[in-house]
Design an enzyme around this catalytic site. Structure first.
Site, PDB file in Angstrom:
ATOM      1  CB  CYS A 149      -0.985   0.052   1.221  1.00 46.74           C
ATOM      2  SG  CYS A 149      -2.008  -1.498   1.474  1.00 46.74           S
ATOM      3  NE  ARG A 189       4.403   2.088  -1.568  1.00 47.44           N
ATOM      4  CZ  ARG A 189       5.597   1.441  -1.531  1.00 47.44           C
ATOM      5  NH1 ARG A 189       6.598   1.995  -2.393  1.00 47.44           N
ATOM      6  NH2 ARG A 189       5.822   0.268  -0.579  1.00 47.44           N
ATOM      7  CD1 TRP A 240      -2.060  -4.530  -4.965  1.00 49.63           C
ATOM      8  CD2 TRP A 240      -1.705  -5.960  -3.433  1.00 49.63           C
ATOM      9  NE1 TRP A 240      -2.173  -5.779  -5.533  1.00 49.63           N
ATOM     10  CE2 TRP A 240      -1.920  -6.603  -4.599  1.00 49.63           C
ATOM     11  CE3 TRP A 240      -1.464  -6.628  -2.242  1.00 49.63           C
ATOM     12  CZ2 TRP A 240      -1.553  -8.082  -4.690  1.00 49.63           C
ATOM     13  CZ3 TRP A 240      -1.355  -7.915  -2.435  1.00 49.63           C
ATOM     14  CH2 TRP A 240      -1.360  -8.659  -3.306  1.00 49.63           C
ATOM     15  CG  ASN A 277       2.931  -0.704   2.721  1.00 52.08           C
ATOM     16  OD1 ASN A 277       2.484  -1.929   2.346  1.00 52.08           O
ATOM     17  ND2 ASN A 277       4.092  -0.363   2.350  1.00 52.08           N
ATOM     18  N   GLY A 278       1.577  -2.966   4.906  1.00 53.07           N
ATOM     19  CA  GLY A 278       2.263  -4.376   5.298  1.00 53.07           C
ATOM     20  C   GLY A 278       1.213  -5.439   5.796  1.00 53.07           C
ATOM     21  CD  GLU A 324      10.522  -8.302 -18.252  1.00 55.45           C
ATOM     22  OE1 GLU A 324      10.053  -7.249 -17.990  1.00 55.45           O
ATOM     23  OE2 GLU A 324      10.563  -9.213 -17.452  1.00 55.45           O
ATOM     24  CE  LYS A 380       6.790  -5.794 -18.004  1.00 54.75           C
ATOM     25  NZ  LYS A 380       7.856  -6.538 -17.326  1.00 54.75           N
ATOM     26  CD  GLU A 424       4.155  -7.652 -15.118  1.00 55.18           C
ATOM     27  OE1 GLU A 424       4.723  -7.460 -14.113  1.00 55.18           O
ATOM     28  OE2 GLU A 424       4.809  -6.838 -16.200  1.00 55.18           O
ATOM     29  CG  HIS A 475      11.301 -31.173 -25.837  1.00 51.23           C
ATOM     30  ND1 HIS A 475      11.604 -32.678 -25.782  1.00 51.23           N
ATOM     31  CD2 HIS A 475      11.936 -30.709 -26.591  1.00 51.23           C
ATOM     32  CE1 HIS A 475      12.590 -32.740 -26.455  1.00 51.23           C
ATOM     33  NE2 HIS A 475      13.065 -31.491 -27.092  1.00 51.23           N
ATOM     34  CE  LYS A 509       7.830  -0.081 -10.730  1.00 51.46           C
ATOM     35  NZ  LYS A 509       8.051  -0.710 -11.970  1.00 51.46           N
TER      36      LYS A 509
END
Length: 615
Positions: A2, A27, A75, A101-102, A488, A492, A495, A511, A610
């Site tokens: 957060c 955040r 969040w 936050n946590g 990557e 992207k 996300e 395979h 983030k």
């Protein structure tokens, strides 16, 4: 995950707190809230949704006056995103207010005990448990707020950055930190509190970053008192000068932070090697490496720990370190590394990579490695972050603030730093010839202008994006140095567009994944001239034989892939081990344009934040 922000001083708090929340929304952005206090009336407004929703509701329904204010953008961890679970939270008496936050891991047992004592709870959050625990301690022990916070936190297991105030003491805010970041801005007769410095950068460039297990009592017209939570000992505050400016955290005319940050990469890469790379002199200067050269040269192996995009940068580094410096490398997910009882010795070097420098799993992996006697080297972007403080030595990427949740310039600047380290170690070990070494230095120096050249394909990539925006799945393939780039690229797309995508080594396609290929499956394949080119062309032929749609990332002037692929996107030619810095650019742009065309929130994708500061 957060964002928290607070103000106490001579100004009206509301515009400062609101602007701060807007800057911290990267955040967390599933709900938001603000509490304002003018010494008489305490006004609190919170809502599910974005900070913009909070602003509209707040200005319609309540007074915005008050010289003390705290705000939160969330969040969700405990409790679904809704109005009730949003922060700030009151204590049962209504006197104490908190933002957090946590995660409080033992909240359930604490909650049951508080219920036995007559406390009631309106939300499902661990934070409401914490504020009532503080009130319970304060009431029973008949002590002031600061002492109550300290005693309560000694009963807590978990992570937190908190700000608490008591409406009976309008000139004081108490803050504390463990695991989650917390910065205190120091102005003239005013103080600012935030998860990072961006909410107060225009007001002051003086900041204190609390360390873990520290708390601060912030009072108007008095010096800040910082104490250790565990033993109450006083800590001498260290005031830092901020290396951040307002322009860096604004969009600068771009529609999204992500696009701005993609286009910032030529400068970001140059800033990363500026002062470190002296190509004409054949010199790489990195104090963190030079001061600890023996540890690196005598290492049995290098272990890289990271999460997400940083883990992909670590995979690229594995190829580079082993190829150039001939040092064995293992790349670990930090979240798995810390729990699998890994074998670590004093002859290991652990490199931890994190954009924010606050990634909880990576921090835990660092502490584990240090406890086993390993030398820990950090690579991160944020000056003064927890990882920068916890590691034995390190290097900043100097990428500048990255606000978009999906990392772009973090990836390329991390690879740049890791390449510099590998080249310096290779030269020290004598595993590269002088001519090959200098060739690499000169080519790395040219990378920013080659990235700028790769960005010129933007319109072409936009046109390709339009054709494939409605795909349900995509496959990304690469070999060697570009296998991590395929991972990557797939990340992207997932996300920010929510399209399912997978990255594979190109040779692994047959395979298993080849079973997925038909006329509805777009396949993005990295096929640059350097590195297994003929093998990759063979893979493309296998895809074409099964009617897959092929988007090739190729070296300028390529002919063979162009004849086979449905679309090609060219990047400039470079050395094989530097190619990830170029091939990742079109994949970033492809993901961006597809997400925009689908109407997604590119900078704030659903369910993500983030900086992952909790497990």
């Amino acid at each position: 995950m957060c964002g928290i922000v607070g103000y106490i001083g001579h100004r009206e708090a509301y515009p400062i707190v609101l602007k701060g929340l807007q800057r911290l929304e990267y955040r967390g952005y599933d709900s938001a809230g603000i509490a304002l206090y003018d010494g008489k009336d305490l006004n609190l407004c919170k809502t599910k949704g974005k900070v913009a929703d909070l602003k509209e509701l707040l200005e319609k329904e309540m007074s915005t006056s008050g010289k003390l204010g705290i705000g939160h953008t969330r969040w969700a961890t405990h409790g679904v995103p809704n109005d009730v679970n949003s922060h700030p939270h009151y204590s049962n008496s209504g006197n104490l207010v908190i933002i957090h936050n946590g995660i409080i891991e033992n909240y359930d047992s604490l909650k049951k005990e508080l219920i036995k004592r007559g406390y009631t709870f309106q939300s499902d959050t661990d934070t409401e448990v914490l504020i009532n625990l503080i009130e319970d301690v304060m009431t029973n022990e008949k002590i002031k707020l600061g002492k109550a916070v300290q005693l309560a936190l000694n009963q807590v297991i978990g992570a937190y950055a908190i700000a608490v105030f008591d409406k009976n003491k309008p000139n004081e805010i108490v803050v504390a930190k463990l695991g989650s970041p917390l910065a205190i801005g120091i102005g003239e007769g005013e103080f600012f509190i935030a998860s990072d410095a961006s909410p107060f950068i225009e007001f002051t460039d003086n900041a204190i970053y609390l360390e873990d297990h520290e708390m601060a009592i912030i009072r108007l017209d008095k010096d800040i008192k910082i104490r250790k939570i565990e033993d109450d000992s006083l800590v001498n505050p260290y005031i830092q000068k901020l290396q951040l400016n307002l322009e860096q955290i604004e969009k600068g005319g771009y529609p999204h932070f992500m696009l701005k940050e993609i286009y910032e990469q030529p400068l970001a890469i140059k800033d990363t090697y500026r002062g470190r790379l002296l190509a004409d002199e054949g010199i790489i200067k990195m104090a963190g490496i030079e001061d600890n050269m023996k540890r690196f040269l005598n290492a049995d192996r290098i272990i890289i720990v990271a999460c997400g995009t940083s883990w992909h940068a670590g995979l690229v580094a594995e190829y580079i370190f082993e190829d150039l410096a001939r040092i064995p490398v293992e790349v670990e997910y930090a979240s798995e590394f810390r729990y699998r009882n890994p074998v670590i010795t004093e002859k290991d070097v652990v490199i931890s990579i994190s954009q924010s420098g606050e990634t909880a799993d990576t921090l835990a992996a660092i502490k584990l490695a240090k406890s086993k006697g390993a030398f820990v080297f950090g690579v991160c972007n944020v000056v003064g972050s927890s990882i920068a403080r916890e590691t034995d030595a390190g290097a900043y990427t100097h990428a500048g603030p990255e606000i978009g949740v999906a990392s772009t310039k973090a990836f390329t600047t991390q690879i740049t730093v890791l390449t510099l380290i590998a080249l310096r170690l290779a030269r020290a070990k004598g595993t590269m010839s002088s001519s090959d070494y200098r060739r690499h230095l000169h080519e790395l120096e040219l990378i920013p202008e080659k990235v700028a050249e790769a960005l010129k394909a933007d319109k072409h990539i936009q046109a390709i994006s339009k054709l494939y925006k409605d795909s349900r799945n995509m496959l990304y393939l690469g070999r060697g140095y570009n296998f991590p780039v395929a991972l990557e690229g797939a990340l992207k797309l997932k996300e920010i567009s929510y399209i399912h995508a997978e990255g594979y080594p190109a040779a692994e396609m047959k395979h298993g994944p080849i079973a997925l290929i038909d006329e509805n499956m777009p396949v993005i394949i990295i096929a640059t001239k350097k590195g297994h080119y003929e093998k990759v062309v063979s893979n493309i032929q296998e895809i074409k034989a099964r009617k897959g749609k092929i988007i090739g990332i190729v070296t300028e002037g390529d002919v063979s892939v162009r004849e086979l692929a449905d679309h090609v996107i060219e990047v400039p030619e470079t050395l094989e081990n530097l190619s990830p810095l170029l091939t990742t650019i079109p994949l970033q742009l492809l993901s961006y344009h597809i997400a925009v065309m689908l109407g997604k929130n590119v900078d704030q994708p659903r369910n993500l934040a983030k900086s992952v500061t909790v497990e």
